[in-house]
Scaffold this motif. Sequence first.
Motif, PDB file in Angstrom:
ATOM      1  N   VAL A 207       0.836  -1.200   0.000  1.00 21.28           N
ATOM      2  CA  VAL A 207       0.000   0.000   0.000  1.00 21.28           C
ATOM      3  C   VAL A 207       0.874   1.255   0.000  1.00 21.28           C
ATOM      4  N   ILE A 208       1.841   1.315   0.924  1.00 23.78           N
ATOM      5  CA  ILE A 208       2.726   2.482   0.999  1.00 23.78           C
ATOM      6  C   ILE A 208       3.621   2.562  -0.231  1.00 23.78           C
ATOM      7  N   PHE A 209       4.078   1.429  -0.706  1.00 29.14           N
ATOM      8  CA  PHE A 209       4.961   1.391  -1.881  1.00 29.14           C
ATOM      9  C   PHE A 209       4.273   2.010  -3.097  1.00 29.14           C
ATOM     10  N   PHE A 210       3.004   1.633  -3.328  1.00 36.11           N
ATOM     11  CA  PHE A 210       2.291   2.147  -4.500  1.00 36.11           C
ATOM     12  C   PHE A 210       1.706   3.535  -4.256  1.00 36.11           C
ATOM     13  N   TRP A 211       1.561   3.928  -2.998  1.00 40.26           N
ATOM     14  CA  TRP A 211       1.108   5.280  -2.674  1.00 40.26           C
ATOM     15  C   TRP A 211       2.206   6.312  -2.934  1.00 40.26           C
ATOM     16  N   THR A 212       3.454   5.926  -2.752  1.00 43.02           N
ATOM     17  CA  THR A 212       4.568   6.871  -2.824  1.00 43.02           C
ATOM     18  C   THR A 212       4.704   7.576  -4.177  1.00 43.02           C
ATOM     19  N   PRO A 213       4.661   6.877  -5.316  1.00 44.38           N
ATOM     20  CA  PRO A 213       4.830   7.597  -6.597  1.00 44.38           C
ATOM     21  C   PRO A 213       3.790   8.686  -6.850  1.00 44.38           C
ATOM     22  N   PRO A 214       2.478   8.407  -6.754  1.00 52.52           N
ATOM     23  CA  PRO A 214       1.535   9.507  -7.001  1.00 52.52           C
ATOM     24  C   PRO A 214       1.661  10.625  -5.970  1.00 52.52           C
ATOM     25  N   HIS A 215       1.978  10.265  -4.733  1.00 52.06           N
ATOM     26  CA  HIS A 215       2.176  11.270  -3.687  1.00 52.06           C
ATOM     27  C   HIS A 215       3.351  12.187  -4.032  1.00 52.06           C
ATOM     28  N   PHE A 216       4.487  11.611  -4.362  1.00 52.31           N
ATOM     29  CA  PHE A 216       5.684  12.423  -4.589  1.00 52.31           C
ATOM     30  C   PHE A 216       5.666  13.100  -5.952  1.00 52.31           C
ATOM     31  N   TRP A 217       5.148  12.425  -6.960  1.00 51.25           N
ATOM     32  CA  TRP A 217       5.094  13.055  -8.279  1.00 51.25           C
ATOM     33  C   TRP A 217       4.166  14.261  -8.286  1.00 51.25           C
ATOM     34  N   ALA A 218       3.137  14.260  -7.441  1.00 46.25           N
ATOM     35  CA  ALA A 218       2.265  15.428  -7.337  1.00 46.25           C
ATOM     36  C   ALA A 218       3.068  16.642  -6.878  1.00 46.25           C
ATOM     37  N   LEU A 219       3.985  16.433  -5.951  1.00 48.04           N
ATOM     38  CA  LEU A 219       4.866  17.513  -5.508  1.00 48.04           C
ATOM     39  C   LEU A 219       5.874  17.871  -6.594  1.00 48.04           C
ATOM     40  N   ALA A 220       6.409  16.848  -7.248  1.00 47.54           N
ATOM     41  CA  ALA A 220       7.449  17.068  -8.251  1.00 47.54           C
ATOM     42  C   ALA A 220       6.930  17.807  -9.480  1.00 47.54           C
ATOM     43  N   VAL A 221       5.619  17.747  -9.731  1.00 47.48           N
ATOM     44  CA  VAL A 221       5.051  18.505 -10.848  1.00 47.48           C
ATOM     45  C   VAL A 221       5.329  19.995 -10.656  1.00 47.48           C
ATOM     46  N   LYS A 222       5.133  20.474  -9.440  1.00 44.21           N
ATOM     47  CA  LYS A 222       5.369  21.886  -9.163  1.00 44.21           C
ATOM     48  C   LYS A 222       6.845  22.244  -9.260  1.00 44.21           C
ATOM     49  N   TYR A 223       7.712  21.320  -8.866  1.00 45.48           N
ATOM     50  CA  TYR A 223       9.154  21.608  -8.814  1.00 45.48           C
ATOM     51  C   TYR A 223       9.922  20.930  -9.943  1.00 45.48           C
ATOM     52  N   ARG A 224       9.242  20.651 -11.043  1.00 43.17           N
ATOM     53  CA  ARG A 224       9.897  19.953 -12.148  1.00 43.17           C
ATOM     54  C   ARG A 224      11.077  20.748 -12.717  1.00 43.17           C
ATOM     55  N   ASP A 225      10.965  22.065 -12.725  1.00 40.06           N
ATOM     56  CA  ASP A 225      12.082  22.879 -13.229  1.00 40.06           C
ATOM     57  C   ASP A 225      13.288  22.773 -12.302  1.00 40.06           C
ATOM     58  N   ASP A 226      13.031  22.680 -11.009  1.00 39.85           N
ATOM     59  CA  ASP A 226      14.106  22.487 -10.040  1.00 39.85           C
ATOM     60  C   ASP A 226      14.862  21.195 -10.323  1.00 39.85           C
ATOM     61  N   TYR A 227      14.100  20.133 -10.542  1.00 36.64           N
ATOM     62  CA  TYR A 227      14.737  18.835 -10.805  1.00 36.64           C
ATOM     63  C   TYR A 227      15.504  18.850 -12.129  1.00 36.64           C
ATOM     64  N   SER A 228      14.968  19.541 -13.111  1.00 36.11           N
ATOM     65  CA  SER A 228      15.669  19.644 -14.394  1.00 36.11           C
ATOM     66  C   SER A 228      16.987  20.391 -14.223  1.00 36.11           C
ATOM     67  N   ASP A 296      -6.895  20.692 -20.569  1.00 37.76           N
ATOM     68  CA  ASP A 296      -7.493  21.975 -20.953  1.00 37.76           C
ATOM     69  C   ASP A 296      -6.497  23.138 -20.922  1.00 37.76           C
ATOM     70  N   GLY A 297      -5.224  22.835 -20.684  1.00 38.37           N
ATOM     71  CA  GLY A 297      -4.197  23.854 -20.747  1.00 38.37           C
ATOM     72  C   GLY A 297      -4.027  24.678 -19.490  1.00 38.37           C
ATOM     73  N   THR A 298      -4.803  24.386 -18.431  1.00 38.62           N
ATOM     74  CA  THR A 298      -4.679  25.110 -17.168  1.00 38.62           C
ATOM     75  C   THR A 298      -3.373  24.743 -16.476  1.00 38.62           C
ATOM     76  N   ASP A 299      -2.790  25.710 -15.778  1.00 37.13           N
ATOM     77  CA  ASP A 299      -1.574  25.450 -15.017  1.00 37.13           C
ATOM     78  C   ASP A 299      -1.858  24.365 -13.977  1.00 37.13           C
ATOM     79  N   PRO A 300      -1.141  23.237 -14.036  1.00 39.99           N
ATOM     80  CA  PRO A 300      -1.452  22.112 -13.153  1.00 39.99           C
ATOM     81  C   PRO A 300      -0.846  22.218 -11.756  1.00 39.99           C
ATOM     82  N   ASN A 301      -0.050  23.251 -11.499  1.00 38.51           N
ATOM     83  CA  ASN A 301       0.675  23.300 -10.230  1.00 38.51           C
ATOM     84  C   ASN A 301      -0.246  23.300  -9.009  1.00 38.51           C
ATOM     85  N   LYS A 302      -1.291  24.149  -9.034  1.00 37.74           N
ATOM     86  CA  LYS A 302      -2.186  24.219  -7.876  1.00 37.74           C
ATOM     87  C   LYS A 302      -2.928  22.915  -7.662  1.00 37.74           C
ATOM     88  N   ALA A 303      -3.392  22.328  -8.747  1.00 37.36           N
ATOM     89  CA  ALA A 303      -4.127  21.068  -8.633  1.00 37.36           C
ATOM     90  C   ALA A 303      -3.224  19.946  -8.149  1.00 37.36           C
TER      91      ALA A 303
END
Length: 332
Positions: A207-228, A296-303
Motif C-alpha cells: 500500500v505504501i509502496f504504491f502510494w509513494t509515486p503519485p504522492h511524490f510526483w504530485a509535488l514534483a510537478v510543481k518543482y519539475r524545473d528544479d529537478y531539471s 485543458d491547458g490550465t496550469d497544473p501546479n495548484k491542482a
Amino acid sequence: MADSVAVVMPRLRTEPLERTALLDAGANLVVHGPAVGLRSTVSSYVALTKPRIIELLLVSTIPTMFVAERGVPGLWLMVCTLVGGTLAAGGANAINMVVDVDIDTIMKRTQGRPLVTGAMTPRAALTFAISIEAAAFAFLWATVNLLSAVLAVSACLFYVFIYTLWLKRSSTQNIVIGGAAGAAPVLIGWSAVTNRLDWAPIVLFAVIFFWTPPHFWALAVKYRDDYSAAHVPMLPSVVSFSQTVSAMLRYTVVMVACTIAFYWIGDMGWIYLVAAIASGGFFLAQVLGLAKIGRDGTDPNKASMRLFGWSITYLVILFGAMAVDQLVVHGI
C-alpha cells in the motif's frame, strides 16, 4: 575533511566545475560571524532528520501495531518503536542531505537546508547521522527485538545506497523503487508486536509502496524545473504532464486494490473497509481531475499540490481507520 565526505558521496556523473568547487568549499566550511546559539544548532540538527517526513512515516507504524496486536499494544512498546524508528529514519535522511548537498544548493525548494546555508559542515552532519543510526539499531534491539532493529537499519541502507546514491540521479524509477524504504515502518511496527512477518504487513508494505509515486510526483510537478536544473530525472521533469498523470493513475489503482485486499488478508472490519473504499475513491477522483486540468491547458501546479496535500490526509484517514476498526471490533 573532504575525503571523509567522499566515502558516502561518490561521483555518479561528471559535475560542472562550479558545482564541484561548491562541494569542496562546503566540505571545508567554517561558519564565521556571531557564535551560533544552542537553539539554532539544535534546530539545524533536527532539520537534518527531515522531521515532517518522519511524522508521515510514523503515521503508519502505530495503527499497524494495533492490527498486529488485535487491540492496543503496550505503551512502552509503542514508545520504544517510535523512538527507534525516528532515530533510524532521521539518520537516513541526514545522510541523504550530506550526499545531496550539491543538488540541494541548486534547487530552490531545498536551499534553506542546514548544509546549504552553512549552519554545519558535512563532517558534522555525517557524524551525527551515523551516530543516531547506530543508536537506533542498539535501542530497537535492546527494547523491542532484533528483527525490528534489522528492518530499520536495512531501510536506511536501502534509502542511502539504492535510492540516494544510485537511482535518484540515474533513473525515472528513482522514487518508485526508492519508495520501498518509506514503506518499511509498517514492517517494523508489525514485527515489534509479533517478532515475525506475515502476509498482512507485506500487503500494507505494498500500500505504501504504491502510494509513494503519485504522492511524490504530485509535488514534483510543481518543482519539475528544479529537478531539471539539478539534472535529477524525476518523472515530471523528464516526460510530459499527461504521461506523468497516467503513471500516477496506474499506481493509484493498484494502491486502492491493495487497501481493499487488506480487508480480507488483515481480517479487518467494516469501518476499515468503508474508509478504504471512500478515501481511495476520492484519491482516484483527484488524480482523474488532474488529468482533465492537464488537457485543458490550465496550469497544473495548484491542482497537483492539492493532490499532494490530499495524499497525506488519505494516509492518515486510512491508517487511522485501521486502528479505530480494531478498537471497535475487539470491543476495546
